[in-house]
Design an enzyme around this catalytic site. Structure first.
Site, PDB file in Angstrom:
ATOM      1  N   LYS A  34       0.841  -1.201   0.000  1.00  0.00           N
ATOM      2  CA  LYS A  34       0.000   0.000   0.000  1.00  0.00           C
ATOM      3  C   LYS A  34       0.874   1.250   0.000  1.00  0.00           C
ATOM      4  O   LYS A  34       2.001   1.217   0.508  1.00  0.00           O
ATOM      5  CB  LYS A  34      -0.834   0.031   1.292  1.00  0.00           C
ATOM      6  CG  LYS A  34      -1.981  -0.949   1.358  1.00  0.00           C
ATOM      7  CD  LYS A  34      -2.728  -0.786   2.689  1.00  0.00           C
ATOM      8  CE  LYS A  34      -3.843  -1.800   2.837  1.00  0.00           C
ATOM      9  NZ  LYS A  34      -4.939  -1.627   1.878  1.00  0.00           N
ATOM     10  N   ARG A  85     -10.058 -11.614   2.580  1.00  0.00           N
ATOM     11  CA  ARG A  85     -10.885 -12.719   2.075  1.00  0.00           C
ATOM     12  C   ARG A  85     -10.128 -14.040   2.140  1.00  0.00           C
ATOM     13  O   ARG A  85     -10.749 -15.100   2.220  1.00  0.00           O
ATOM     14  CB  ARG A  85     -11.357 -12.382   0.651  1.00  0.00           C
ATOM     15  CG  ARG A  85     -10.243 -12.194  -0.333  1.00  0.00           C
ATOM     16  CD  ARG A  85     -10.685 -11.395  -1.573  1.00  0.00           C
ATOM     17  NE  ARG A  85     -10.934  -9.979  -1.271  1.00  0.00           N
ATOM     18  CZ  ARG A  85     -11.340  -9.070  -2.144  1.00  0.00           C
ATOM     19  NH1 ARG A  85     -11.568  -9.424  -3.395  1.00  0.00           N
ATOM     20  NH2 ARG A  85     -11.528  -7.824  -1.785  1.00  0.00           N
TER      21      ARG A  85
HETATM   22  N1  BES Z   1      -7.979  -3.677   4.772  1.00  0.00           N
HETATM   23  C1  BES Z   1      -8.163  -3.305   3.422  1.00  0.00           C
HETATM   24  C2  BES Z   1      -9.478  -2.585   3.180  1.00  0.00           C
HETATM   25  C3  BES Z   1      -9.640  -1.238   3.812  1.00  0.00           C
HETATM   26  C4  BES Z   1      -9.300  -0.099   3.124  1.00  0.00           C
HETATM   27  C5  BES Z   1     -10.219  -1.111   5.047  1.00  0.00           C
HETATM   28  C6  BES Z   1      -9.499   1.150   3.692  1.00  0.00           C
HETATM   29  C7  BES Z   1     -10.421   0.123   5.622  1.00  0.00           C
HETATM   30  C8  BES Z   1     -10.065   1.268   4.946  1.00  0.00           C
HETATM   31  C9  BES Z   1      -8.159  -4.538   2.533  1.00  0.00           C
HETATM   32  O1  BES Z   1      -7.344  -5.580   2.950  1.00  0.00           O
HETATM   33  C10 BES Z   1      -7.674  -4.111   1.214  1.00  0.00           C
HETATM   34  O2  BES Z   1      -6.556  -3.718   1.106  1.00  0.00           O
HETATM   35  N2  BES Z   1      -8.530  -4.212   0.207  1.00  0.00           N
HETATM   36  C11 BES Z   1      -8.188  -3.841  -1.103  1.00  0.00           C
HETATM   37  C12 BES Z   1      -8.794  -4.862  -2.031  1.00  0.00           C
HETATM   38  C13 BES Z   1      -8.365  -4.692  -3.460  1.00  0.00           C
HETATM   39  C14 BES Z   1      -6.914  -5.066  -3.626  1.00  0.00           C
HETATM   40  C15 BES Z   1      -9.257  -5.575  -4.313  1.00  0.00           C
HETATM   41  C16 BES Z   1      -8.763  -2.472  -1.379  1.00  0.00           C
HETATM   42  O3  BES Z   1      -9.876  -2.189  -0.948  1.00  0.00           O
HETATM   43  O4  BES Z   1      -8.080  -1.657  -2.003  1.00  0.00           O
HETATM   44 MN    MN Z   2      -5.372  -5.423   2.278  1.00  0.00          MN
END
Ligand code: BES
Ligand code: MN
Ligand code: ZN
Length: 479
Positions: free
Chosen positions: A257, A331
């Site tokens: 990230k 997931r």
């Molecule tokens: N933990 C994150 C989702 C999240 C983002 C929670 C912002 C709270 C605030 C999750 O693991 C994630 O990174 N999801 C990705 C999925 C994507 C790669 C399909 C996302 O939402 O960008």
């Molecule tokens: Mn994530």
């Protein structure tokens, strides 16, 4: 927090102000009619309308129940969520004082419970890392009422567990990781009757085929854990299983990230904290429903051992998935958690997860996404009507399923097309929830991490969102 007949010793008395057609109306006990009328007459000139979220403090006078009177706006309609928010704003504002008395002419037990929940939930801040400048939350709240002790006690138990879940979400990743979560769980269950804890370490998970939790934990020096917390009352009228996402820190892994905002991912385990404390609250309240929390704990880090993009994982139910993005890790741990939870054939199977940024984009920071089978979705909706925590149903459009199919494995963990991200996360999970038609998925990414607004949380404090609703689901099951 407790119920009592009088407010003696309170630093502040909290009254409501309702917005009515004929102007702002004070909702107070312990004020004489003349005094109430005198204050009410001044409110328009003071700019006090009684709108939801507004709060005004005025000095008390001789004969008033406290030296400070706080007038908290309940808005137009006097319902449970309105008073919950209003008392929450008041105790939040009163931080720094020791004792407040909530004095509203409300006698309905459901409304009193909401008054008390709001008051206690507002009396929270996370100060354990501050050496200076902390404003301690109100430490003593008396709900001035007669004959509503049960409702107030129930609210106190629920709020205590919501705040415990918030604490866990707020603790930094350096201090809360899968093994220390096990310690926190063991501490939290101590002294609760009928509650049992079972822990899977990485070796046992590997041996039993939990390839998702194991793979996500691979890039961290802190090994993953699966924690099962069971509450099994002597005479239960059903079984609710809750599977919680427990990523103690989510860097994204190899799909790293960006730095901005990454710190918030210390709260990516809030689903697991919510699952835990929903079970513990139910146990403490003696709700006659068997409950199981499955806490899927791992730290998502990038190192030489980390899972790679393109890797294929095999989950507890035997299905496989190709990792197209290591940041879609929630997931992957939930796939194992849901799979093992189904082996107990619960009546309801509900996962709770900070799963997608797409949820935040679609529904914002106060409303969670709700997906899954009608039976479970209806149960969550019915419970949320009582608890005031908003969930919005999201459908699984048929064409999205194809986007989650892999050429190499059964599924891939993200779609090739980035739209519908919240539902595609839910669709992936649907393949692990069994075929009993009893599953719901709660995507709480926004509301669990960052709830600005009437309860006055500062940015990204963990909120314990969905915990009260899950307890209510258990309470309403076969009731
Ligand atoms: N933990 C994150 C989702 C999240 C983002 C929670 C912002 C709270 C605030 C999750 O693991 C994630 O990174 N999801 C990705 C999925 C994507 C790669 C399909 C996302 O939402 O960008
Ligand atoms: Mn994530
Ligand atoms: Zn995550």
């Amino acid at each position: 927090m407790y119920a009592a007949a009088d407010p003696s010793g309170a630093d502040a008395a909290i009254f409501g102000v309702q917005s009515t057609e004929s102007g702002p109306k004070i909702l107070a006990t312990g004020l004489s009619d003349e005094r109430k009328a005198a204050i009410e007459a001044l409110l328009p000139a003071m700019g006090v309308s009684g709108s939801a979220g507004s709060i005004t403090a005025i000095p008390g006078a001789e004969g008033d129940p406290a030296k400070v009177l706080m007038l908290t706006g309940v808005g137009k309609e006097l319902n449970a969520e309105a008073v919950r928010r209003a008392t929450g704003v008041a105790t939040r504002t009163a931080a720094g004082t020791a004792k407040v008395a909530v004095m509203m002419p409300i006698d309905d037990p459901e409304l009193i419970q909401a008054v008390a929940e709001g008051a206690s939930l507002g009396a929270y801040s996370f100060n354990r890392y501050k050496t200076q400048g902390a404003r301690d939350p109100v430490s003593e709240i008396v709900i001035v009422t007669q004959g509503n002790e049960d409702a107030v006690n129930k609210a106190a138990v629920l709020a205590k567990h919501v705040k415990a879940a918030r604490d866990l979400a707020n603790i930094p990743g350096a201090d809360l990781y899968p093994e220390t979560m096990v310690d926190r769980v063991n501490e939290a269950v101590a002294g609760l009757n009928g509650v049992q804890v079972e822990v899977w370490d990485e070796k046992r998970m590997e041996a039993e085929g939990m390839g998702g939790i194991v793979a996500v934990g691979k890039g961290s020096t802190r090994p993953p854990r699966l924690i099962k917390v069971t509450y099994n009352p002597a005479e239960s009228r059903g079984h609710v299983s809750i599977v919680g996402k427990g990523i103690t820190f989510d860097t994204g892994g190899i799909s790293l990230k960006p730095s901005a905002g990454m710190w918030e991912m210390k709260g990516d385990m809030s689903g697991s904290a919510t699952a835990l404390h929903a079970v513990l609250a139910a146990a403490e309240l003696g709700i006659p429903t068997r409950m199981t929390a499955w806490m899927c704990m791992a730290e998502n880090m990038p190192d030489g051992g980390a899972m790679r993009n393109g890797d294929v994982l095999k989950f507890y139910n035997g299905k496989t998935a190709e990792v197209w993005n290591t940041d879609a890790e929630g997931r992957l741990v939930l796939a194992d958690g849901l799979s093992i939870a189904t082996t107990e054939n619960p009546d309801l199977l509900i996962d709770v997860a900070t799963l997608t940024g797409a949820q935040v984009a679609a529904l914002g920071s106060r409303t969670a996404g709700l997906m899954g089978d009608k039976k479970a979705v209806d149960a969550v909706q019915a419970a949320s009507t009582a608890t005031g925590e908003p969930f919005h149903f999201m459908p699984f459009p048929e064409e999205m399923f194809a986007d989650m199919v892999s050429n190499t494995a059964d599924y891939r963990n993200i779609g090739a097309v980035s739209n519908g991200g919240m539902q595609k996360g839910g669709i992936f999970l649907s393949h692990f929830a069994g075929d009993a038609g009893n599953w719901a998925h709660l995507d709480v990414a926004g509301p669990a991490l960052n709830s600005g607004g009437p309860w006055g949380f500062t940015s990204a404090e963990g909120t314990g969102f969905a915990m009260r609703t899950l307890v209510k689901v258990a309470e309403q099951l076969n009731a």
